[in-house]
Design a protein around this motif. Structure first.
Motif, PDB file in Angstrom:
ATOM      1  N   LEU A 145       1.164  -1.082  -0.123  1.00  0.00           N
ATOM      2  CA  LEU A 145      -0.290   0.141   0.175  1.00  0.00           C
ATOM      3  C   LEU A 145       0.489   1.329   0.199  1.00  0.00           C
ATOM      4  CD1 LEU A 145      -3.065  -0.833   2.455  1.00  0.00           C
ATOM      5  CD2 LEU A 145      -3.089  -0.521  -0.284  1.00  0.00           C
ATOM      6  N   MET A 199       0.831   3.612  -2.852  1.00  0.00           N
ATOM      7  CA  MET A 199       0.495   5.683  -2.676  1.00  0.00           C
ATOM      8  C   MET A 199       1.263   6.182  -2.902  1.00  0.00           C
ATOM      9  SD  MET A 199      -2.510   5.772  -2.448  1.00  0.00           S
ATOM     10  CE  MET A 199      -3.787   3.955  -2.145  1.00  0.00           C
ATOM     11  N   PHE A 203       0.982   9.340  -5.757  1.00  0.00           N
ATOM     12  CA  PHE A 203       0.413  10.608  -5.964  1.00  0.00           C
ATOM     13  C   PHE A 203       2.013  11.271  -5.653  1.00  0.00           C
ATOM     14  CE2 PHE A 203      -2.741   8.568  -3.262  1.00  0.00           C
ATOM     15  CZ  PHE A 203      -3.559   9.367  -3.971  1.00  0.00           C
TER      16      PHE A 203
END
Length: 138
Positions: free
Chosen positions: A24, A28, A32
């Protein structure tokens, strides 16, 4: 320090949690963060890598879950008794037929014995050969 609520297979559980968290975080960062090195974007690489790690963590979760299934001794003894139903008899009959089916490396005595069995069947159409007639002896 004992964690009684986690059950057995703590190694599989820790593997699954570490893979999930790491996957995760990498996912992420890939979504981003604007990561460019020498003009190339590495966001896609991180997105795919994170997704693969999350997918691999499923193996740990399955091992942890199946390792924590509890079966009583009575249930185990019931499952391993000899079955006497119609379906069990049919399964045994089919199993013995498959285990005695003709093979390509059949010696002469076995071949003659099996030919006698096949010759008693008259439901074959004229001109068709039995599987034994197609086997070549070496």
């Amino acid at each position: 320090m004992e964690c009684a609520g986690l059950g057995r297979c703590k190694i599989a559980l820790s593997f699954a949690i570490i893979c999930d968290l790491l996957g995760l975080v990498i996912l992420m960062i890939g979504i981003f963060a604007k990561l460019k090195l020498n003009g190339q974007d590495f966001g896609d690489l991180l997105i795919y890598s994170g997704s693969i790690l999350v997918f691999i963590s499923l193996v740990g979760w399955v091992f942890w879950y199946t390792g924590n299934i509890e079966i009583s001794l009575e249930e185990l003894q019931q499952d391993y008794k000899a079955k006497t139903g119609t379906l069990a008899r049919l399964a045994r009959k089919i199993s013995t037929r498959f285990s005695t089916a003709p093979r390509k490396n059949v010696n002469v005595k076995e071949r003659k014995k099996l030919e006698n069995i096949y010759s008693t069947h008259t439901d074959l159409p004229a001109g068709t050969s039995t599987p034994l007639q197609e086997v070549t002896l070496s």
